[in-house]
Design a protein around this motif. Structure first.
Motif, PDB file in Angstrom:
ATOM      1  N   GLY A  78       0.804  -1.216   0.000  1.00  0.00           N
ATOM      2  CA  GLY A  78       0.000   0.000   0.000  1.00  0.00           C
ATOM      3  C   GLY A  78       0.833   1.260   0.000  1.00  0.00           C
ATOM      4  O   GLY A  78       0.600   2.169   0.785  1.00  0.00           O
ATOM      5  N   TYR A  79       1.792   1.336  -0.906  1.00  0.00           N
ATOM      6  CA  TYR A  79       2.796   2.396  -0.860  1.00  0.00           C
ATOM      7  C   TYR A  79       2.207   3.802  -0.924  1.00  0.00           C
ATOM      8  O   TYR A  79       2.574   4.657  -0.121  1.00  0.00           O
ATOM      9  CB  TYR A  79       3.835   2.214  -1.976  1.00  0.00           C
ATOM     10  N   GLU A  80       1.311   4.081  -1.867  1.00  0.00           N
ATOM     11  CA  GLU A  80       0.821   5.456  -2.072  1.00  0.00           C
ATOM     12  C   GLU A  80       0.151   6.017  -0.816  1.00  0.00           C
ATOM     13  O   GLU A  80       0.491   7.097  -0.357  1.00  0.00           O
ATOM     14  CB  GLU A  80      -0.140   5.519  -3.264  1.00  0.00           C
ATOM     15  N   ALA A  81      -0.827   5.323  -0.293  1.00  0.00           N
ATOM     16  CA  ALA A  81      -1.547   5.791   0.894  1.00  0.00           C
ATOM     17  C   ALA A  81      -0.616   5.843   2.102  1.00  0.00           C
ATOM     18  O   ALA A  81      -0.651   6.792   2.895  1.00  0.00           O
ATOM     19  CB  ALA A  81      -2.736   4.886   1.177  1.00  0.00           C
ATOM     20  N   MET A  82       0.217   4.817   2.244  1.00  0.00           N
ATOM     21  CA  MET A  82       1.141   4.770   3.370  1.00  0.00           C
ATOM     22  C   MET A  82       2.147   5.912   3.285  1.00  0.00           C
ATOM     23  O   MET A  82       2.456   6.555   4.283  1.00  0.00           O
ATOM     24  CB  MET A  82       1.844   3.401   3.377  1.00  0.00           C
ATOM     25  N   ALA A  83       2.654   6.218   2.088  1.00  0.00           N
ATOM     26  CA  ALA A  83       3.634   7.291   1.920  1.00  0.00           C
ATOM     27  C   ALA A  83       3.031   8.641   2.294  1.00  0.00           C
ATOM     28  O   ALA A  83       3.678   9.463   2.953  1.00  0.00           O
ATOM     29  CB  ALA A  83       4.152   7.312   0.488  1.00  0.00           C
TER      30      ALA A  83
ATOM     31  N   LEU B 143      11.481   1.958   5.742  1.00  0.00           N
ATOM     32  CA  LEU B 143      10.528   1.126   6.470  1.00  0.00           C
ATOM     33  C   LEU B 143      10.754  -0.334   6.111  1.00  0.00           C
ATOM     34  O   LEU B 143      10.897  -0.662   4.931  1.00  0.00           O
ATOM     35  CB  LEU B 143       9.101   1.523   6.097  1.00  0.00           C
ATOM     36  N   SER B 144      10.747  -1.186   7.129  1.00  0.00           N
ATOM     37  CA  SER B 144      10.923  -2.608   6.845  1.00  0.00           C
ATOM     38  C   SER B 144      10.207  -3.464   7.874  1.00  0.00           C
ATOM     39  O   SER B 144      10.013  -3.065   9.013  1.00  0.00           O
ATOM     40  CB  SER B 144      12.413  -2.975   6.802  1.00  0.00           C
TER      41      SER B 144
END
Length: 110
Positions: A13-18, A43-44
């Motif tokens: 969920g990269y876009e929303a999370m970013a 982030l990992s």
């Protein structure tokens, strides 16, 4: 202040999370943002899907301050959100103390 977010292959969920992570960082660092040129966030999920465990989400933040060496912090938590908040709080305290020492050095020289 530029914010660059990097994730490992286990974070979805990269876009929303970013957007969410950027908002947390901008809010936490608002008082010192004029001294920061860039913040890198890594982030990992250290255990990935293999096993569930406490504090397996890791957030490392590195801030580049104008005319100074970069400063970095790491925070582990059970989920991404608290890992980001913890790292942002640590980074804010570190930058505050770094800038405070610089002010103290300048006032002693004058």
């Amino acid at each position: 202040m530029q914010i660059q977010i990097n994730t490992d292959h286990n974070i979805e969920g990269y876009e929303a999370m970013a957007a969410h992570v950027s908002g947390i960082i901008e809010s936490a660092l608002s008082q010192v943002s004029n001294h920061i040129t860039r913040v890198e966030v890594h982030l990992s999920d250290e255990n990935s899907d293999k096993k569930r465990g406490n504090d397996d989400m890791r957030c490392m933040m590195e801030a580049r301050l104008e005319g100074r060496q970069p400063v970095a912090v790491t925070h582990h938590a059970e989920a991404l959100h608290p890992a980001v908040i913890g790292a942002a709080d640590k980074l804010c305290r570190l930058i505050d103390s770094t800038l405070g020492r610089l002010r103290d050095q300048k006032s002693h020289k004058d």
